[in-house]
Design a protein around this motif. Structure first.
Motif, PDB file in Angstrom:
ATOM      1  N   PRO A 177      97.549  15.351   8.316  1.00 21.60           N
ATOM      2  CA  PRO A 177      96.328  14.874   7.238  1.00 21.60           C
ATOM      3  C   PRO A 177      96.818  14.253   6.120  1.00 21.60           C
ATOM      4  CG  PRO A 177      96.141  17.191   8.108  1.00 21.60           C
ATOM      5  CD  PRO A 177      97.604  16.537   8.558  1.00 21.60           C
ATOM      6  N   GLU A 178      98.150  14.487   5.472  1.00 24.40           N
ATOM      7  CA  GLU A 178      98.501  13.552   4.322  1.00 24.40           C
ATOM      8  C   GLU A 178      98.705  11.969   4.801  1.00 24.40           C
ATOM      9  OE1 GLU A 178     102.332  13.383   1.413  1.00 24.40           O
ATOM     10  OE2 GLU A 178     102.666  14.739   3.134  1.00 24.40           O
ATOM     11  N   THR A 179      99.124  11.811   5.896  1.00 23.57           N
ATOM     12  CA  THR A 179      99.230  10.564   6.369  1.00 23.57           C
ATOM     13  C   THR A 179      97.878   9.682   6.479  1.00 23.57           C
ATOM     14  OG1 THR A 179     101.283  10.692   7.316  1.00 23.57           O
ATOM     15  CG2 THR A 179     100.098   8.704   8.223  1.00 23.57           C
ATOM     16  N   ARG A 180      96.834  10.581   6.928  1.00 16.30           N
ATOM     17  CA  ARG A 180      95.471  10.003   7.465  1.00 16.30           C
ATOM     18  C   ARG A 180      94.955   9.729   5.858  1.00 16.30           C
ATOM     19  NH1 ARG A 180      94.985  14.426  10.931  1.00 16.30           N
ATOM     20  NH2 ARG A 180      93.380  15.327   9.689  1.00 16.30           N
ATOM     21  N   MET A 181      95.103  10.594   4.882  1.00 15.25           N
ATOM     22  CA  MET A 181      94.486  10.331   3.529  1.00 15.25           C
ATOM     23  C   MET A 181      95.263   8.873   2.797  1.00 15.25           C
ATOM     24  SD  MET A 181      92.580  11.166   1.300  1.00 15.25           S
ATOM     25  CE  MET A 181      91.619  12.752   1.849  1.00 15.25           C
ATOM     26  N   ALA A 182      96.564   8.936   2.810  1.00 15.81           N
ATOM     27  CA  ALA A 182      97.351   7.966   2.351  1.00 15.81           C
ATOM     28  C   ALA A 182      96.501   6.457   2.900  1.00 15.81           C
ATOM     29  CB  ALA A 182      98.559   7.845   2.843  1.00 15.81           C
ATOM     30  N   VAL A 183      96.347   6.340   4.495  1.00 19.26           N
ATOM     31  CA  VAL A 183      95.743   5.512   4.891  1.00 19.26           C
ATOM     32  C   VAL A 183      94.429   5.049   4.676  1.00 19.26           C
ATOM     33  CG1 VAL A 183      95.081   4.258   7.274  1.00 19.26           C
ATOM     34  CG2 VAL A 183      97.232   5.607   6.942  1.00 19.26           C
ATOM     35  N   ALA A 184      93.628   6.188   4.273  1.00 18.24           N
ATOM     36  CA  ALA A 184      92.172   5.956   3.810  1.00 18.24           C
ATOM     37  C   ALA A 184      92.030   5.355   2.457  1.00 18.24           C
ATOM     38  CB  ALA A 184      91.450   7.158   3.935  1.00 18.24           C
ATOM     39  N   LYS A 185      93.164   6.104   1.565  1.00 16.28           N
ATOM     40  CA  LYS A 185      92.963   5.322   0.118  1.00 16.28           C
ATOM     41  C   LYS A 185      93.754   3.925   0.076  1.00 16.28           C
ATOM     42  CE  LYS A 185      93.741   9.812  -2.235  1.00 16.28           C
ATOM     43  NZ  LYS A 185      94.705  10.594  -2.794  1.00 16.28           N
ATOM     44  N   TYR A 186      94.549   3.557   1.162  1.00 12.90           N
ATOM     45  CA  TYR A 186      95.172   2.087   0.957  1.00 12.90           C
ATOM     46  C   TYR A 186      93.917   1.330   1.503  1.00 12.90           C
ATOM     47  CZ  TYR A 186      97.738  -1.835   1.681  1.00 12.90           C
ATOM     48  OH  TYR A 186      98.490  -2.968   1.711  1.00 12.90           O
ATOM     49  N   MET A 187      93.200   1.871   2.642  1.00 10.30           N
ATOM     50  CA  MET A 187      92.194   1.037   3.208  1.00 10.30           C
ATOM     51  C   MET A 187      90.778   0.530   2.186  1.00 10.30           C
ATOM     52  SD  MET A 187      89.794   1.467   6.630  1.00 10.30           S
ATOM     53  CE  MET A 187      91.268   1.042   7.708  1.00 10.30           C
TER      54      MET A 187
ATOM     55  N   PRO B 140      85.083  -4.890  10.505  1.00  7.03           N
ATOM     56  CA  PRO B 140      85.842  -5.558   9.228  1.00  7.03           C
ATOM     57  C   PRO B 140      85.726  -4.284   8.208  1.00  7.03           C
ATOM     58  CG  PRO B 140      84.158  -7.052   9.792  1.00  7.03           C
ATOM     59  CD  PRO B 140      83.681  -5.902  10.690  1.00  7.03           C
ATOM     60  N   VAL B 141      87.243  -4.526   7.619  1.00  7.81           N
ATOM     61  CA  VAL B 141      87.313  -3.386   6.590  1.00  7.81           C
ATOM     62  C   VAL B 141      86.280  -3.572   5.497  1.00  7.81           C
ATOM     63  CG1 VAL B 141      89.021  -2.693   4.847  1.00  7.81           C
ATOM     64  CG2 VAL B 141      89.965  -3.755   7.030  1.00  7.81           C
ATOM     65  N   GLN B 142      85.917  -4.506   5.211  1.00 13.62           N
ATOM     66  CA  GLN B 142      84.708  -4.705   4.190  1.00 13.62           C
ATOM     67  C   GLN B 142      83.562  -3.822   4.492  1.00 13.62           C
ATOM     68  OE1 GLN B 142      83.944  -9.034   3.941  1.00 13.62           O
ATOM     69  NE2 GLN B 142      84.887  -8.965   1.755  1.00 13.62           N
ATOM     70  N   ILE B 143      83.223  -3.691   5.679  1.00 13.72           N
ATOM     71  CA  ILE B 143      82.122  -2.767   6.245  1.00 13.72           C
ATOM     72  C   ILE B 143      82.481  -1.537   6.309  1.00 13.72           C
ATOM     73  CG2 ILE B 143      80.937  -2.123   8.123  1.00 13.72           C
ATOM     74  CD1 ILE B 143      80.626  -4.978   9.091  1.00 13.72           C
ATOM     75  N   ILE B 144      83.714  -1.058   6.347  1.00 13.38           N
ATOM     76  CA  ILE B 144      84.311   0.331   6.403  1.00 13.38           C
ATOM     77  C   ILE B 144      84.171   0.648   4.621  1.00 13.38           C
ATOM     78  CG2 ILE B 144      86.160   1.965   6.481  1.00 13.38           C
ATOM     79  CD1 ILE B 144      86.978   0.059   8.981  1.00 13.38           C
ATOM     80  N   GLN B 145      84.740  -0.173   3.769  1.00 14.90           N
ATOM     81  CA  GLN B 145      84.791   0.043   2.565  1.00 14.90           C
ATOM     82  C   GLN B 145      83.201   0.056   2.084  1.00 14.90           C
ATOM     83  OE1 GLN B 145      86.457  -3.500   0.945  1.00 14.90           O
ATOM     84  NE2 GLN B 145      88.633  -2.489   0.851  1.00 14.90           N
ATOM     85  N   ALA B 146      82.263  -0.507   2.500  1.00 17.35           N
ATOM     86  CA  ALA B 146      80.800  -0.364   1.966  1.00 17.35           C
ATOM     87  C   ALA B 146      80.500   1.264   2.384  1.00 17.35           C
ATOM     88  CB  ALA B 146      80.090  -1.375   2.588  1.00 17.35           C
ATOM     89  N   LEU B 147      80.851   1.319   3.714  1.00 18.97           N
ATOM     90  CA  LEU B 147      80.191   2.832   4.061  1.00 18.97           C
ATOM     91  C   LEU B 147      80.700   4.062   3.634  1.00 18.97           C
ATOM     92  CD1 LEU B 147      80.543   1.842   8.169  1.00 18.97           C
ATOM     93  CD2 LEU B 147      78.104   2.238   6.628  1.00 18.97           C
ATOM     94  N   TYR B 148      82.158   3.797   3.163  1.00 17.05           N
ATOM     95  CA  TYR B 148      82.780   5.181   2.591  1.00 17.05           C
ATOM     96  C   TYR B 148      83.148   5.090   1.013  1.00 17.05           C
ATOM     97  CZ  TYR B 148      83.287   6.657   7.200  1.00 17.05           C
ATOM     98  OH  TYR B 148      82.820   7.022   8.721  1.00 17.05           O
ATOM     99  N   MET B 149      82.888   3.794   0.345  1.00 18.28           N
ATOM    100  CA  MET B 149      83.313   3.644  -0.963  1.00 18.28           C
ATOM    101  C   MET B 149      84.451   4.661  -1.438  1.00 18.28           C
ATOM    102  SD  MET B 149      79.364   2.209  -2.072  1.00 18.28           S
ATOM    103  CE  MET B 149      80.149   1.682  -3.946  1.00 18.28           C
ATOM    104  N   ASP B 150      83.805   5.347  -2.351  1.00 16.66           N
ATOM    105  CA  ASP B 150      84.742   6.628  -3.036  1.00 16.66           C
ATOM    106  C   ASP B 150      84.934   7.989  -2.147  1.00 16.66           C
ATOM    107  OD1 ASP B 150      84.870   4.824  -5.126  1.00 16.66           O
ATOM    108  OD2 ASP B 150      82.963   5.561  -6.057  1.00 16.66           O
ATOM    109  N   ASN B 151      84.985   7.553  -0.884  1.00 18.50           N
ATOM    110  CA  ASN B 151      85.015   8.555   0.014  1.00 18.50           C
ATOM    111  C   ASN B 151      86.238   8.600   1.094  1.00 18.50           C
ATOM    112  OD1 ASN B 151      84.436  11.075   1.562  1.00 18.50           O
ATOM    113  ND2 ASN B 151      82.932  10.302   2.733  1.00 18.50           N
ATOM    114  N   PRO B 152      87.480   8.602   0.494  1.00 15.99           N
ATOM    115  CA  PRO B 152      88.604   8.760   1.436  1.00 15.99           C
ATOM    116  C   PRO B 152      88.703   9.989   2.137  1.00 15.99           C
ATOM    117  CG  PRO B 152      89.355   9.176  -0.703  1.00 15.99           C
ATOM    118  CD  PRO B 152      87.879   8.853  -1.084  1.00 15.99           C
TER     119      PRO B 152
END
Length: 509
Positions: free
Chosen positions: A494-504, A454-466
């Motif tokens: 890389p720009e798209t990957r970062m945009a996805v990470a921030k949105y997630m 789940p996205v919630q688990i990914i958010q917990a693992l990476y928090m402020d680390n896009p």
């Protein structure tokens, strides 16, 4: 729904709004509906807040992948690279792929590209992943056509659409390509027809978060799910041969996805036979819970019409209808309506279903003092639903359903649109959102288990680390034994990957 645990069923008569057959009512004369003619269904209700629907009753020859420009023809011979030809291609070009074997992943991010395999004396262009590559064809361009390929031995997907509109996928043979066979995700106005697909771990044809789709004349077998319409709207599934899967045809709402609805689905004139294959889906996934022997499964989807199908030899049930509360491997999403409302069952030929059904269904039948082999099972809430000629079937849970006021869907030829859908704008702030919906949401829900965590688990693992998510998207490593290894999405810049990470990391549902 494992064979021992189809539904968390409350085994009391009050579980069904219609109650029990008591007294002499069970012997009253049945209502016989003349289905050879009569009133016609003209399309489901319009949820304009969810999707912009134009002309629903469109001509069959729509502008799904209509060219906006005419281009040149590029020929790929055995030993050449299809991807190299895509890189050279301009909008409007056709890439003809000659018979041979091609070991590659092909990504199409341009509009108006056609990849046409040339069949010569029965030999096809074959994409072979050799059990190492994840995907064969990934397209995000609009007005895309792919035809006449043989695709085999990939780990993830044979043909996956990533937010591409106006597509045609036809006349392909797909064998053992991992999780999905044909998987249009977040697409509008598309055709999937005349494909032969087998050996898929999730769904042979999986229409995800898409609108205005026509799935016809396909042969799907030896997979967990034959054809699945998930979190999608305005879809017709007709004239398919669906056999020896775990579950034949599914209309789902999977909780936790960004699009919360499935409605306006017509399932008609299909052969749905002996879908009794052992379930080999990912443990804990939604399809991993389907009981072997399910012909048609409707879970929380609204406005689903089931008409004119030949449904035979499915050992658990011919048609199974459930809400989210009674389905396994689901987490309740407060933004999704959990009930399958407006289900409409018209005349279907149903024979020899439920001959080896599971204990939970046997217990359900006892609540209505029913005997025999179950054709139709409904558990949980289902408002505004109807059925005609109910006396023909052994059924549970539909006693209170009204008689349908129509007998056929002749008034709806297709939901394909007359005009092509404009391309999505994926510039600026929209880039992360569209790529997330078109790619990430195919495997990750917000709270529940799908192919990935789940996205919630990914958010917990990476928090402020896009940046960490971006790096993982580019070059993932297997971290958890209970989930399959994620394929690299290194075709994203890389720009798209970062945009996805921030949105997630910004998601809250």
């Amino acid at each position: 729904m494992s064979s021992g645990k189809i539904l968390a069923i409350v085994l009391v008569a009050g579980a069904f709004a219609g109650g029990l057959y008591l007294g002499t009512s069970q012997n009253s004369a049945p209502v016989i509906t003349n289905s050879a003619s009569g009133a016609s269904y003209s399309g489901g209700y319009d949820k304009s807040a969810d999707v912009d629907v134009t002309d629903k009753v469109a001509k069959k020859k729509s502008a799904a992948a209509e060219r906006t420009v005419e281009g040149n023809t590029l020929v790929v011979n055995d030993g050449d690279s299809i991807m190299a030809a895509v890189q050279l291609a301009q909008p409007g070009d056709t890439i003809q792929v000659m018979p041979g074997t091609y070991y590659e992943t092909v990504y199409i991010d341009k509009d108006d590209i056609r990849i046409i395999g040339v069949i010569k004396e029965g030999k096809r262009a074959t994409l072979d992943g050799r059990g190492q590559l994840n995907d064969a064809i990934l397209y995000s361009g609009n007005n895309f056509v792919v035809e006449n390929l043989l695709i085999t031995k990939y780990k993830g997907n044979a043909i996956m659409g990533q937010a591409g509109n106006n597509f045609e996928i036809r006349n392909n043979i797909i064998i053992d390509t991992g999780v999905y066979g044909i998987f249009p995700q977040l697409g509008k106005n598309g055709i999937v027809e005349y494909n032969v697909i087998s050996g898929i771990e999730d769904a042979a044809i999986y229409v995800g978060m898409s609108d205005n789709i026509h799935v016809a004349y396909n042969d799907v077998f030896d997979s967990v799910a034959g054809i699945e319409i998930e979190n999608s709207r305005h879809a017709i599934v007709e004239d398919n041969y669906v056999h020896n899967n775990t579950g034949g045809i599914l209309a789902f709402i999977t909780p936790g996805l960004p699009i919360k609805t499935t409605f306006d689905v017509i399932i008609r004139n299909n052969f749905i036979s002996a879908n009794n294959h052992k379930n080999f889906g990912a443990p804990g996934s939604t399809v991993g819970g389907i009981p072997a022997g399910t012909g048609i499964l409707v879970m929380a989807a609204d406005d689903v019409v089931i008409e004119g199908n030949i449904i035979t030899g499915n050992k658990t049930a011919g048609i199974l209808i459930t809400d989210h509360h009674n389905a396994p491997n689901t987490t309740i999403d407060p933004e999704s309506d959990p009930s399958p409302d407006g289900v409409m069952i018209l005349d279907n030929l149903m024979y020899n279903n439920g001959y080896d059904t599971i204990d939970d269904i046997k217990a359900l039948m006892l609540t209505e003092f029913k005997q025999g082999n179950p054709d139709i099972i409904r558990v949980g809430d289902s408002a505004d639903s109807c059925i005609i000629n109910r006396h023909r079937y052994v059924s549970v849970g539909v006693n209170s359903w009204k008689e349908c006021e129509f007998t056929n869907t002749d008034g709806v030829e297709t939901y394909l649109l007359d005009e092509p859908v404009p391309p999505r704008d994926i510039s600026g702030e929209e880039r992360g959102k569209v790529v997330y919906l078109g790619i990430c949401a195919g495997c990750h829900t917000y709270t529940g288990r799908m192919i990935g965590p789940p996205v919630q688990i990914i958010q917990a693992l990476y928090m402020d680390n896009p940046q960490g998510i971006s790096d993982y998207i580019n070059k993932p490593i297997k971290k958890r034994d209970d989930y399959p290894e994620m394929p690299p999405q290194n075709y994203l810049d890389p720009e798209t990957r970062m945009a996805v990470a921030k949105y997630m990391l910004s998601r809250t549902n």
